[in-house]
Motif scaffolding. Structure first.
Motif, mmCIF file in Angstrom:
data_model
loop_
_atom_site.group_PDB
_atom_site.id
_atom_site.type_symbol
_atom_site.label_atom_id
_atom_site.label_comp_id
_atom_site.label_asym_id
_atom_site.label_seq_id
_atom_site.Cartn_x
_atom_site.Cartn_y
_atom_site.Cartn_z
ATOM 1 N N GLU A 83 0.792 -1.224 0.000
ATOM 2 C CA GLU A 83 0.000 0.000 0.000
ATOM 3 C C GLU A 83 0.830 1.284 0.000
ATOM 4 O OE1 GLU A 83 -2.282 -3.349 1.018
ATOM 5 O OE2 GLU A 83 -0.650 -2.566 2.247
ATOM 6 N N MET A 84 1.902 1.327 0.817
ATOM 7 C CA MET A 84 2.619 2.586 0.967
ATOM 8 C C MET A 84 4.126 2.392 1.094
ATOM 9 S SD MET A 84 0.131 4.817 3.514
ATOM 10 C CE MET A 84 0.978 6.340 3.096
ATOM 11 N N VAL A 85 4.872 3.444 0.739
ATOM 12 C CA VAL A 85 6.326 3.481 0.907
ATOM 13 C C VAL A 85 6.723 4.948 1.019
ATOM 14 C CG1 VAL A 85 6.813 3.532 -1.584
ATOM 15 C CG2 VAL A 85 8.521 2.630 -0.023
ATOM 16 N N VAL A 86 7.894 5.203 1.621
ATOM 17 C CA VAL A 86 8.392 6.586 1.747
ATOM 18 C C VAL A 86 9.808 6.635 1.163
ATOM 19 C CG1 VAL A 86 8.536 8.575 3.297
ATOM 20 C CG2 VAL A 86 7.139 6.609 3.959
ATOM 21 N N PRO A 87 9.921 6.628 -0.163
ATOM 22 C CA PRO A 87 11.234 6.585 -0.796
ATOM 23 C C PRO A 87 11.837 7.962 -1.014
ATOM 24 C CG PRO A 87 9.568 6.511 -2.476
ATOM 25 C CD PRO A 87 8.839 6.603 -1.149
ATOM 26 N N SER A 128 17.973 16.361 0.138
ATOM 27 C CA SER A 128 17.276 15.114 -0.170
ATOM 28 C C SER A 128 15.852 15.132 0.379
ATOM 29 C CB SER A 128 18.063 13.951 0.446
ATOM 30 O OG SER A 128 17.635 12.730 -0.075
ATOM 31 N N VAL A 129 14.928 14.667 -0.457
ATOM 32 C CA VAL A 129 13.501 14.720 -0.119
ATOM 33 C C VAL A 129 12.886 13.327 -0.231
ATOM 34 C CG1 VAL A 129 11.311 15.878 -0.642
ATOM 35 C CG2 VAL A 129 13.472 16.986 -1.240
ATOM 36 N N TRP A 130 12.040 12.992 0.727
ATOM 37 C CA TRP A 130 11.229 11.779 0.631
ATOM 38 C C TRP A 130 9.835 12.157 0.152
ATOM 39 C CZ3 TRP A 130 13.028 11.045 6.222
ATOM 40 C CH2 TRP A 130 14.209 10.299 6.268
ATOM 41 N N VAL A 131 9.133 11.190 -0.394
ATOM 42 C CA VAL A 131 7.738 11.423 -0.758
ATOM 43 C C VAL A 131 6.891 10.297 -0.161
ATOM 44 C CG1 VAL A 131 8.023 10.279 -3.009
ATOM 45 C CG2 VAL A 131 6.119 11.866 -2.656
ATOM 46 N N LEU A 132 5.811 10.695 0.498
ATOM 47 C CA LEU A 132 4.888 9.735 1.104
ATOM 48 C C LEU A 132 3.966 9.230 -0.004
ATOM 49 C CD1 LEU A 132 3.920 8.501 3.839
ATOM 50 C CD2 LEU A 132 2.343 10.445 4.023
ATOM 51 N N LEU A 133 4.175 7.972 -0.388
ATOM 52 C CA LEU A 133 3.485 7.394 -1.549
ATOM 53 C C LEU A 133 2.443 6.364 -1.149
ATOM 54 C CD1 LEU A 133 6.264 6.613 -4.204
ATOM 55 C CD2 LEU A 133 4.651 8.519 -4.205
ATOM 56 N N LEU A 134 1.343 6.375 -1.877
ATOM 57 C CA LEU A 134 0.272 5.400 -1.709
ATOM 58 C C LEU A 134 -0.007 4.761 -3.076
ATOM 59 C CD1 LEU A 134 -2.071 4.343 0.245
ATOM 60 C CD2 LEU A 134 -3.465 6.150 -0.752
ATOM 61 N N SER A 135 -0.281 3.474 -3.078
ATOM 62 C CA SER A 135 -0.646 2.799 -4.311
ATOM 63 C C SER A 135 -1.954 3.377 -4.853
ATOM 64 C CB SER A 135 -0.830 1.300 -4.047
ATOM 65 O OG SER A 135 -1.484 0.672 -5.122
#
Length: 333
Positions: free
Chosen positions: A84-88, A233-240
């Motif tokens: 469902e989610m990842v923070v790459p 450097s930036v992360w992005v809160l990702l959802l499927s």
């Protein structure tokens, strides 16, 4: 009659027991870092907020330390709908949306606050709006921070000291070219393999924010760190997107609200942690150096070809738009 009543009662009990489990949706959130890193702490905060806003019907569960894979494989799992989610790091999205390249152009950002203003504004939204076509929903930008270089061989006090060092970098051409331009030997590698590579001296060093250097205990296998601030450097809160499409409008709203509140929490948490990290790294025996302004200028000169190359690759219009927005932000100070 009695038998029928008992059957109905048993059926009602089973339905009551099954209802809460069926009603609750658990979003699996994978990260490569440890669960006590500010990123992991913030994912748990997001889960708490989500549960509060949905009365427990929707929550998030953290899988830290690469338990679900590295950033690249987890992004693929999101697109396929199996996670469902990842923070790459945003650098891992470049192969899907080339415009993300500009965020990692060397020595672009001066402060965390101007990064916030850019990412939370129209330019950041324009980047996130390109993700649904790739099977992803970008909920928010989280701070990873200014990246610095650590190594086990020698202190870095001038631009020339990078030469010859084998430095692990993110699996991204811009990062590879950045360190090769400084005279180092860039070695792309998943983060989940990094500690072992440092321990076995397969690489001399690596580059990450101080929060990651501390939380990952790189001080156990590294002696020197230079506060180079070479890339923000930036992360992005990702959802499927498949998960997003399966949520009700109320659930989607709750996810967005929880993400917004968790973003404010994450930025404060990681900045507080990063401020303390330098002192703690010194306490753990690391030698911390800073590059004088003249040496930082030398880095800038060495990296100009990299900035030019990747501005063109990302799309010169996109790079021009970002730099114009940054000028407006700085003019408001």
């Amino acid at each position: 009659m009695k038998s029928r009543a008992m059957v109905l009662a048993a059926a009602s009990l089973l339905a009551a027991l099954a209802a809460p489990a069926a009603a609750q949706k658990v979003l699996k959130v994978g990260i490569g870092l440890s669960d006590d890193h500010p990123q992991g702490v913030s994912v748990k905060k997001f889960g708490e907020l989500l549960s509060q806003k949905t009365g427990g019907k929707l929550t998030a569960r953290l899988y830290a330390g690469g338990a679900l894979g590295n950033d690249v494989t987890m992004i693929s799992a999101l697109r396929g709908g199996t996670q469902e989610m990842v923070v790459p790091d945003t650098s891992t999205l470049v192969s899907l949306v080339k415009d993300f390249t500009v965020l990692n152009l060397p020595l672009t950002f001066q402060t965390e606050q101007e990064a916030d203003a850019l990412l939370d504004g129209p330019f950041g939204r324009k980047l996130l709006d390109q993700l649904p076509a790739k099977g992803l929903i970008g909920l928010a930008f989280w701070e990873n921070g200014f990246r610095h270089v650590s190594n086990s061989r020698r202190p870095i006090t001038k631009a020339e000291d990078f030469a010859g060092l084998k430095i692990r970098v993110v699996q991204n051409p811009l990062f590879i070219d950045t360190f090769n331009a400084l005279g180092a030997n860039a070695v792309p590698m998943p983060f989940t393999e990094l500690y072992t590579a440092l321990e076995q001296k397969a690489v001399d060093g690596q580059e990450n924010p101080t929060a990651t250097i501390l939380a990952s205990k790189f001080y156990e296998v590294q002696k020197h760190v230079v506060l180079s601030k070479h890339i923000y450097s930036v992360w992005v809160l990702l959802l499927s997107k498949k998960t997003w499409d399966g949520l009700s409008p109320d659930e989607q709203k709750a996810v967005q609200e929880a993400a917004r509140e968790a973003t404010a929490f994450e930025r404060k948490t990681i900045r507080d942690f990063s401020q303390k990290a330098i002192a703690e790294l010194k306490k753990q025996g690391m030698q911390v150096t800073e590059l004088p302004a003249a040496e930082q200028d030398k880095l800038r000169q060495k990296l100009q070809p990299v900035v030019a190359k990747y501005s063109k690759e990302a799309g010169e219009a996109t790079a021009k738009e970002m730099f114009a927005e940054l000028e407006k932000i700085r003019a408001k100070k």
